[in-house]
Scaffold this motif. Structure first.
Motif, PDB file in Angstrom:
ATOM      1  N   UNK A  96       0.827  -1.205   0.000  1.00 62.57           N
ATOM      2  CA  UNK A  96       0.000   0.000   0.000  1.00 62.57           C
ATOM      3  C   UNK A  96       0.866   1.262   0.000  1.00 62.57           C
ATOM      4  N   UNK A  97       2.086   1.165   0.531  1.00 68.80           N
ATOM      5  CA  UNK A  97       2.978   2.330   0.587  1.00 68.80           C
ATOM      6  C   UNK A  97       3.889   2.458  -0.627  1.00 68.80           C
ATOM      7  N   UNK A  98       4.099   1.385  -1.372  1.00 76.57           N
ATOM      8  CA  UNK A  98       5.043   1.390  -2.504  1.00 76.57           C
ATOM      9  C   UNK A  98       4.251   1.283  -3.805  1.00 76.57           C
ATOM     10  N   UNK A  99       4.008   2.430  -4.421  1.00 77.84           N
ATOM     11  CA  UNK A  99       3.161   2.465  -5.610  1.00 77.84           C
ATOM     12  C   UNK A  99       3.711   1.601  -6.734  1.00 77.84           C
ATOM     13  N   UNK A 100       5.025   1.692  -6.994  1.00 82.25           N
ATOM     14  CA  UNK A 100       5.621   0.920  -8.084  1.00 82.25           C
ATOM     15  C   UNK A 100       5.502  -0.576  -7.826  1.00 82.25           C
ATOM     16  N   UNK A 101       5.752  -0.969  -6.599  1.00 80.79           N
ATOM     17  CA  UNK A 101       5.679  -2.393  -6.248  1.00 80.79           C
ATOM     18  C   UNK A 101       4.238  -2.898  -6.371  1.00 80.79           C
ATOM     19  N   UNK A 102       3.279  -2.084  -5.939  1.00 76.07           N
ATOM     20  CA  UNK A 102       1.874  -2.488  -6.032  1.00 76.07           C
ATOM     21  C   UNK A 102       1.436  -2.620  -7.491  1.00 76.07           C
ATOM     22  N   UNK A 141       3.347  -3.285  -9.986  1.00 72.83           N
ATOM     23  CA  UNK A 141       4.028  -4.478 -10.499  1.00 72.83           C
ATOM     24  C   UNK A 141       3.302  -5.742 -10.033  1.00 72.83           C
ATOM     25  N   UNK A 142       2.860  -5.764  -8.786  1.00 74.59           N
ATOM     26  CA  UNK A 142       2.157  -6.918  -8.240  1.00 74.59           C
ATOM     27  C   UNK A 142       0.865  -7.179  -9.010  1.00 74.59           C
ATOM     28  N   UNK A 143       0.150  -6.111  -9.363  1.00 76.78           N
ATOM     29  CA  UNK A 143      -1.133  -6.266 -10.032  1.00 76.78           C
ATOM     30  C   UNK A 143      -1.005  -6.539 -11.530  1.00 76.78           C
ATOM     31  N   UNK A 144       0.112  -6.183 -12.122  1.00 74.99           N
ATOM     32  CA  UNK A 144       0.255  -6.331 -13.572  1.00 74.99           C
ATOM     33  C   UNK A 144       0.997  -7.596 -13.982  1.00 74.99           C
ATOM     34  N   UNK A 145       1.676  -8.254 -13.044  1.00 76.57           N
ATOM     35  CA  UNK A 145       2.479  -9.410 -13.397  1.00 76.57           C
ATOM     36  C   UNK A 145       1.656 -10.691 -13.315  1.00 76.57           C
ATOM     37  N   UNK A 146       2.283 -11.814 -13.628  1.00 72.64           N
ATOM     38  CA  UNK A 146       1.607 -13.105 -13.536  1.00 72.64           C
ATOM     39  C   UNK A 146       1.807 -13.705 -12.147  1.00 72.64           C
ATOM     40  N   UNK A 147       1.320 -14.925 -11.974  1.00 72.03           N
ATOM     41  CA  UNK A 147       1.393 -15.568 -10.647  1.00 72.03           C
ATOM     42  C   UNK A 147       2.829 -15.707 -10.173  1.00 72.03           C
ATOM     43  N   UNK A 155       7.077 -13.947  -6.464  1.00 70.46           N
ATOM     44  CA  UNK A 155       8.434 -13.427  -6.251  1.00 70.46           C
ATOM     45  C   UNK A 155       8.400 -12.225  -5.319  1.00 70.46           C
ATOM     46  N   UNK A 156       7.403 -11.363  -5.481  1.00 75.70           N
ATOM     47  CA  UNK A 156       7.261 -10.200  -4.604  1.00 75.70           C
ATOM     48  C   UNK A 156       6.948 -10.642  -3.181  1.00 75.70           C
ATOM     49  N   UNK A 157       6.043 -11.593  -3.027  1.00 70.82           N
ATOM     50  CA  UNK A 157       5.678 -12.060  -1.690  1.00 70.82           C
ATOM     51  C   UNK A 157       6.843 -12.745  -0.995  1.00 70.82           C
ATOM     52  N   UNK A 158       7.599 -13.552  -1.725  1.00 74.10           N
ATOM     53  CA  UNK A 158       8.762 -14.206  -1.134  1.00 74.10           C
ATOM     54  C   UNK A 158       9.802 -13.186  -0.677  1.00 74.10           C
ATOM     55  N   UNK A 159       9.972 -12.129  -1.436  1.00 75.26           N
ATOM     56  CA  UNK A 159      10.953 -11.110  -1.056  1.00 75.26           C
ATOM     57  C   UNK A 159      10.498 -10.332   0.174  1.00 75.26           C
ATOM     58  N   UNK A 194      13.735  -6.165  -2.865  1.00 72.71           N
ATOM     59  CA  UNK A 194      14.056  -6.262  -4.293  1.00 72.71           C
ATOM     60  C   UNK A 194      13.614  -7.609  -4.844  1.00 72.71           C
ATOM     61  N   UNK A 195      12.356  -7.754  -5.276  1.00 76.95           N
ATOM     62  CA  UNK A 195      11.922  -9.007  -5.893  1.00 76.95           C
ATOM     63  C   UNK A 195      12.751  -9.327  -7.121  1.00 76.95           C
ATOM     64  N   UNK A 196      13.124 -10.571  -7.282  1.00 80.08           N
ATOM     65  CA  UNK A 196      13.941 -10.973  -8.420  1.00 80.08           C
ATOM     66  C   UNK A 196      15.417 -10.761  -8.211  1.00 80.08           C
ATOM     67  N   UNK A 197      15.848 -10.503  -6.963  1.00 86.37           N
ATOM     68  CA  UNK A 197      17.277 -10.312  -6.716  1.00 86.37           C
ATOM     69  C   UNK A 197      18.036 -11.568  -7.065  1.00 86.37           C
ATOM     70  N   UNK A 198      19.300 -11.394  -7.428  1.00 88.78           N
ATOM     71  CA  UNK A 198      20.164 -12.524  -7.715  1.00 88.78           C
ATOM     72  C   UNK A 198      20.469 -13.261  -6.414  1.00 88.78           C
ATOM     73  N   UNK A 199      20.374 -14.588  -6.459  1.00 86.90           N
ATOM     74  CA  UNK A 199      20.618 -15.401  -5.278  1.00 86.90           C
ATOM     75  C   UNK A 199      21.646 -16.479  -5.575  1.00 86.90           C
TER      76      UNK A 199
END
Length: 426
Positions: free
Chosen positions: A265-271, A273-279, A284-288, A347-352
């Motif tokens: 709710x506080x991060x507009x870009x992240x929100x 991205x969450x709504x426009x991407x696939x499952x 990936x966002x939730x895991x991060x 950072x969702x999708x960070x290198x691991x």
């Protein structure tokens, strides 16, 4: 060294919301106050994967095993061959493909039903909504379906939400409180009420269903209580399992849903991205977020054998058999040596590094890794995607409360509202 592959603004550094006072970077490993404190990702993972070299020492297991007359211990408490056998038998309830097949529709229906509350345009406490949503999903998996679900949610919340140790020592030793605190008559009453009102009716209902099935009736429900009855568990042993599954399925999911909402709710870009991407992108966002904000911050093990651990500086530490180890999940999850200097940034999708899961240690690791991780992420993805389709906004900044032993957080006062027209666009 791993790092976030995306460009980030300087102000983005340090996204954590749940960080206990005084929990600053400290040595990888040290002995202090008669306990070994372990903080690096490599060492925490090594201990959790050490198999029979360590055993469970958290969640008041050592008090409970000396106090309760059980032949079979909950999967959370058991170790060794008994634990391996239990895990092998419950895998079918929590395998990702089974979760998607058996629970997706249920989770979707319950999420939609609870989120219609926002259609009135008024502010609602997300903690209350998340409590009832997560309890009803957990109840279906466990088999606690023979009583009033709304009342059961409040009974469980009353038992686990303690003013002095918020999330309890089932996230911190519920039995230790029940056994040792002089004021625990009220807690015993709450536990007994949960058994009488929820667990015992479920046991009776399941036994009737099993009896009918043997007489040519319908198939009995396929859930944890049916499994436990089939294995010959006593009523007390079933109650213990219901508590452990209830804590994992209700308490931790409730808190994570709120924490993830707070970030989105506080991060507009992240929100967006969450709504426009696939499952896969949403997960990936939730895991991060979960990596950054593990609901349980500390785990505990007891060394069965002597352990020799080497820290990042190459120093060997010899831990004697019998020593207790306190594992810092939150600090392991932000180990700069393995996750990069921006490890406290979201950072969702960070290198691991190879073998490092996107949520890192937030579901544990080794033989006691949380078996319900798949359903927790499924619940979170579906609930949050539908929540944010309603264009919700936050009315005030929530507060964090802490349970000291496992460094578990509780989000309180997260009030959200949505425009009335959200009902037509959700």
């Amino acid at each position: 060294m791993t790092a976030c592959p995306h460009s980030r603004a300087p102000q983005d550094a340090g996204d954590r919301k749940a960080l206990p006072a005084g929990e600053t970077p400290l040595p990888d490993i040290e002995e202090r106050d008669g306990r070994w404190h372990v903080r690096s990702l490599a060492l925490v993972r090594e201990i959790l994967r050490a198999g029979g070299a360590t055993k469970q020492s958290g969640f008041a297991v050592e008090v409970a095993t000396q106090s309760l007359p059980l032949k079979r211990w909950p999967v959370l408490y058991a170790d060794g061959p008994a634990h391996r056998e239990q895990r092998s038998k419950i895998t079918r309830f929590f395998a990702p493909a089974v979760v998607d097949r058996d629970y997706r529709d249920l989770v979707t229906r319950r999420a939609e039903a609870f989120l219609t509350q926002f259609d009135d345009g008024h502010a609602h406490d997300l903690g209350d909504i998340a409590l009832h949503f997560s309890t009803q999903v957990a109840a279906r998996v466990i088999g606690l379906t023979a009583s009033d679900q709304e009342r059961m949610a409040w009974r469980l919340a009353a038992f686990f939400d303690q003013p002095d140790s918020m999330l309890g020592e089932l996230r911190a030793g519920w039995w230790a409180r029940v056994k040792t605190a002089p004021e625990t008559a009220q807690q015993v009453a709450k536990l007994g009420w949960f058994f009488l009102k929820d667990v015992r009716p479920a046991i009776r209902s399941h036994r009737d269903a099993l009896k009918a099935a043997t007489q040519g009736g319908a198939e009995p429900p396929d859930d944890v209580i049916t499994h436990l009855i089939g294995e010959g568990y006593s009523d007390l042993e079933i109650l213990m399992e219901c508590l452990t599954y209830g804590a994992a399925g209700m308490v931790t999911t409730r808190e994570f849903l709120q924490m993830a909402t707070w970030h989105l709710v506080e991060k507009d870009d992240l929100r967006r991205r969450f709504l426009s991407t696939d499952s896969a992108g949403r997960r990936a966002i939730l895991h991060e977020i979960l990596r950054l904000e593990p609901v349980v911050g500390h785990l505990y093990r007891r060394a069965q054998d002597e352990l020799r651990l080497v820290d990042s500086a190459g120093t060997e530490h010899v831990i004697p058999a019998g020593a207790r180890l306190q594992l810092y999940v939150r600090q392991a999850n932000s180990d700069a040596g393995q996750l990069g200097d921006d490890a406290e940034s979201l950072c969702p999708g960070r290198d691991l590094s190879r073998g490092v899961r996107p949520e890192v240690m937030s579901f544990g690791d080794g033989v006691h890794r949380c078996p319900g991780n798949s359903i927790a992420i499924l619940e979170s993805e579906i609930f949050l995607e539908r929540l944010f389709r309603r264009n919700v906004s936050m009315m005030s900044t929530p507060r964090i409360e802490w349970e000291d032993v496992v460094a578990g957080y509780a989000v309180r006062g997260l009030l959200l509202t949505a425009p009335r027209e959200a009902a037509t666009t959700a």
